[in-house]
Design a protein around this motif. Sequence first.
Motif, PDB file in Angstrom:
ATOM      1  N   SER A 127      29.004  29.547  46.388  1.00  0.00           N
ATOM      2  CA  SER A 127      30.137  28.885  47.055  1.00  0.00           C
ATOM      3  C   SER A 127      30.506  29.655  48.307  1.00  0.00           C
ATOM      4  O   SER A 127      30.577  30.886  48.315  1.00  0.00           O
ATOM      5  CB  SER A 127      31.338  28.767  46.103  1.00  0.00           C
ATOM      6  N   VAL A 128      30.759  28.900  49.375  1.00  0.00           N
ATOM      7  CA  VAL A 128      30.922  29.544  50.676  1.00  0.00           C
ATOM      8  C   VAL A 128      31.923  28.758  51.516  1.00  0.00           C
ATOM      9  O   VAL A 128      31.975  27.523  51.427  1.00  0.00           O
ATOM     10  CB  VAL A 128      29.524  29.676  51.363  1.00  0.00           C
ATOM     11  N   ILE A 129      32.765  29.484  52.225  1.00  0.00           N
ATOM     12  CA  ILE A 129      33.684  28.839  53.174  1.00  0.00           C
ATOM     13  C   ILE A 129      33.467  29.496  54.535  1.00  0.00           C
ATOM     14  O   ILE A 129      32.782  30.516  54.635  1.00  0.00           O
ATOM     15  CB  ILE A 129      35.168  29.000  52.746  1.00  0.00           C
ATOM     16  N   LYS A 130      34.040  28.920  55.565  1.00  0.00           N
ATOM     17  CA  LYS A 130      34.000  29.559  56.891  1.00  0.00           C
ATOM     18  C   LYS A 130      35.277  30.380  57.057  1.00  0.00           C
ATOM     19  O   LYS A 130      36.377  29.881  56.815  1.00  0.00           O
ATOM     20  CB  LYS A 130      33.941  28.487  57.986  1.00  0.00           C
ATOM     21  N   LYS A 131      35.098  31.633  57.430  1.00  0.00           N
ATOM     22  CA  LYS A 131      36.259  32.491  57.671  1.00  0.00           C
ATOM     23  C   LYS A 131      35.996  33.191  59.005  1.00  0.00           C
ATOM     24  O   LYS A 131      34.937  33.833  59.143  1.00  0.00           O
ATOM     25  CB  LYS A 131      36.379  33.516  56.525  1.00  0.00           C
ATOM     26  N   ASP A 132      36.891  33.057  59.944  1.00  0.00           N
ATOM     27  CA  ASP A 132      36.695  33.631  61.287  1.00  0.00           C
ATOM     28  C   ASP A 132      35.313  33.245  61.842  1.00  0.00           C
ATOM     29  O   ASP A 132      34.602  34.082  62.417  1.00  0.00           O
ATOM     30  CB  ASP A 132      36.830  35.166  61.257  1.00  0.00           C
ATOM     31  N   GLY A 133      34.928  32.004  61.614  1.00  0.00           N
ATOM     32  CA  GLY A 133      33.662  31.496  62.150  1.00  0.00           C
ATOM     33  C   GLY A 133      32.422  31.962  61.391  1.00  0.00           C
ATOM     34  O   GLY A 133      31.304  31.594  61.745  1.00  0.00           O
ATOM     35  N   LYS A 134      32.637  32.776  60.351  1.00  0.00           N
ATOM     36  CA  LYS A 134      31.464  33.282  59.606  1.00  0.00           C
ATOM     37  C   LYS A 134      31.435  32.733  58.178  1.00  0.00           C
ATOM     38  O   LYS A 134      32.461  32.371  57.631  1.00  0.00           O
ATOM     39  CB  LYS A 134      31.544  34.811  59.509  1.00  0.00           C
ATOM     40  N   ASP A 135      30.230  32.749  57.603  1.00  0.00           N
ATOM     41  CA  ASP A 135      30.120  32.373  56.198  1.00  0.00           C
ATOM     42  C   ASP A 135      30.804  33.439  55.347  1.00  0.00           C
ATOM     43  O   ASP A 135      30.588  34.642  55.546  1.00  0.00           O
ATOM     44  CB  ASP A 135      28.648  32.300  55.773  1.00  0.00           C
ATOM     45  N   TYR A 136      31.600  32.987  54.397  1.00  0.00           N
ATOM     46  CA  TYR A 136      32.283  33.908  53.473  1.00  0.00           C
ATOM     47  C   TYR A 136      32.033  33.395  52.062  1.00  0.00           C
ATOM     48  O   TYR A 136      32.446  32.290  51.708  1.00  0.00           O
ATOM     49  CB  TYR A 136      33.782  33.931  53.796  1.00  0.00           C
ATOM     50  N   TYR A 137      31.314  34.185  51.276  1.00  0.00           N
ATOM     51  CA  TYR A 137      30.960  33.775  49.912  1.00  0.00           C
ATOM     52  C   TYR A 137      32.142  34.042  48.992  1.00  0.00           C
ATOM     53  O   TYR A 137      32.587  35.175  48.849  1.00  0.00           O
ATOM     54  CB  TYR A 137      29.695  34.499  49.447  1.00  0.00           C
ATOM     55  N   THR A 138      32.624  32.975  48.385  1.00  0.00           N
ATOM     56  CA  THR A 138      33.892  33.065  47.647  1.00  0.00           C
ATOM     57  C   THR A 138      33.733  33.374  46.161  1.00  0.00           C
ATOM     58  O   THR A 138      34.702  33.689  45.490  1.00  0.00           O
ATOM     59  CB  THR A 138      34.642  31.715  47.730  1.00  0.00           C
ATOM     60  N   GLY A 139      32.486  33.267  45.651  1.00  0.00           N
ATOM     61  CA  GLY A 139      32.398  33.237  44.181  1.00  0.00           C
ATOM     62  C   GLY A 139      31.570  34.311  43.530  1.00  0.00           C
ATOM     63  O   GLY A 139      31.082  34.135  42.412  1.00  0.00           O
ATOM     64  N   ARG A 140      31.412  35.445  44.209  1.00  0.00           N
ATOM     65  CA  ARG A 140      30.609  36.497  43.574  1.00  0.00           C
ATOM     66  C   ARG A 140      31.389  37.121  42.410  1.00  0.00           C
ATOM     67  O   ARG A 140      32.618  37.147  42.426  1.00  0.00           O
ATOM     68  CB  ARG A 140      30.228  37.538  44.644  1.00  0.00           C
ATOM     69  N   ALA A 141      30.646  37.605  41.417  1.00  0.00           N
ATOM     70  CA  ALA A 141      31.248  38.090  40.168  1.00  0.00           C
ATOM     71  C   ALA A 141      32.398  39.062  40.441  1.00  0.00           C
ATOM     72  O   ALA A 141      32.282  39.904  41.324  1.00  0.00           O
ATOM     73  CB  ALA A 141      30.181  38.803  39.327  1.00  0.00           C
ATOM     74  N   PRO A 142      33.476  38.925  39.712  1.00  0.00           N
ATOM     75  CA  PRO A 142      33.690  38.033  38.551  1.00  0.00           C
ATOM     76  C   PRO A 142      34.460  36.756  38.895  1.00  0.00           C
ATOM     77  O   PRO A 142      35.138  36.201  38.024  1.00  0.00           O
ATOM     78  CB  PRO A 142      34.534  38.924  37.636  1.00  0.00           C
ATOM     79  N   LYS A 143      34.371  36.289  40.130  1.00  0.00           N
ATOM     80  CA  LYS A 143      35.269  35.208  40.583  1.00  0.00           C
ATOM     81  C   LYS A 143      35.149  33.929  39.748  1.00  0.00           C
ATOM     82  O   LYS A 143      36.157  33.296  39.435  1.00  0.00           O
ATOM     83  CB  LYS A 143      34.999  34.880  42.062  1.00  0.00           C
ATOM     84  N   GLY A 144      33.912  33.546  39.409  1.00  0.00           N
ATOM     85  CA  GLY A 144      33.752  32.313  38.632  1.00  0.00           C
ATOM     86  C   GLY A 144      34.433  32.428  37.277  1.00  0.00           C
ATOM     87  O   GLY A 144      35.111  31.500  36.819  1.00  0.00           O
TER      88      GLY A 144
END
Length: 510
Positions: A127-144
């Motif tokens: 899972s990834v969103i754009k943050k400050d124009g860059k890819d930001y992975y939101t779900g690395r462990a233990p986020k899920g």
Amino acid sequence: MNYKLIMTGILAGAATMTAMAHTDPLRFNPSIGTAQTLTMPDGKTVPYTAYEGIFYVTNVEDSTYQTLNIYVPTKMADLKRVPILLRTYVGGYAASTAKSPSPSDATGRALSEGYVVCIPGSRGNNSVIKKDGKDYYTGRAPKGLLDLKAAVRYLRYNDDLIPGDSELIFTDGTSAGGAMSSLLGATGNNRDYADDLKAMGAADARDDVFGAICYCPITDLNHADMEYEWLYGCTNTGVRHLDEAQIAISNELAAECPAYINSLGLTEADGTPLTADNYKDYIKSFLMASAHRAVQEGCEIPDSIGFTFYKDAGGPGGGGPRPGGNNRPPMDQDGRQAPSFGPTGTPRFDKTSDFVTGLDLDKYLSYVASVTPLKTPPAFDQMGVLIDTPSPENAEFGNTAGDGANFTDFSLRHRLHDPKATLDKEMTRRVKLMNPMNYIGSENTTVAPNWFIRHGAKDRDTSFLVPINLATKLQNTGKNVNFFLPWNRPHSGDYNLDDLFSWISSVLPE
Ligand code: DHB
């Protein structure tokens, strides 16, 4: 006292309460429900109310995934306390959106049984969103996992508003989702997760569950590589066709496994200590129970895959002791309707008097490897050891920039060519949070009292040691565990739903 003032005060207080109820973003809003129906495989129509797209935390980081759906059957089960099935569709440790119920899995079946269903989405390794124009992975462990725990909390927090009993939550998932289900079952209310959950804006409520349903859980990740090689090393020069470098890694990993097995301090159901020395016999007892059940059901098991059979054991039911066999009772005999080995039809063995007496484990493991090619070593923490590609697990433990990461000292040392390298403190913490084995029997944790664990008898996605250790540790710590390796099952989940739902109803309170 001025009566008018008091009344004004009371009314103002009530108005504030009402406003609060509406402004508390974590309060369930029953007015969003819509009427829907599901058509089951038998043609039966199941009407229900759907409540969808509910954010279960206040600090939403990834709005694609951090929502849940709730489904309430129009005809609730005729029970004083109706359970809630929380089904995660996590696979490959990837992100999963909140889904609607399916007639072909446990969600549809639960609704048709009159149970409430919750299907949360959760962030994951992709899972990834754009943050400050860059890819930001939101779900690395233990986020899920944190997302799923937040979903459990949401159900508890809104117990008074959501139909069903939040003290009777059953989690269900397959593979990485089975791992998540095992973690939800094993880590209830543990403080290790509390600060992260608070920062996410999860509801202030308990997050333990009543039952965990785990199909082929891909878990115990930081030991899964050694467990895989210790078991499957026997195939390295045969069906697995490893090259020299792979064999060297396989042997190195396998050599670490006995100490791990011994460190667990597990015992068989009769109290016999389990060690690396008798552990393979223990595995065999589960596989033999599986094959035995299959034979009883009329399945044909070829002689070539390692089992030996005894015929005519003395009349109906099989009778006496099993000569030359392993007399350990399996942990649970459940698993009816396990799929057949090859075509059913005329049984080769007399159903009442034949049984499985022995198993050449290496032969059977070669058979498993011949059906589905094994993973190459290291099976999980592979990045940078013999190949550079990150596995789903390397991605799971990676960073917000999208890089993968090692999660064992073993692979880190190989990647860095530094025999002294060790995981840093933060990675050690993350790895700990993602392993249910760390929490079963630990203090200040509310482990689910009820467990339904299945791992197919020909599933090679992880070693048999993983589900067996999980089930055994739970059983050793007094939990109610229903565990079986269903015959001829590959890596899959939500099968034999009759078994699953009869188990669920058997563990529900009166
Ligand atoms: C899954 C399967 C795997 O073999 C694995 O390593 C991780 C996840 C899965 O199906 O979810």
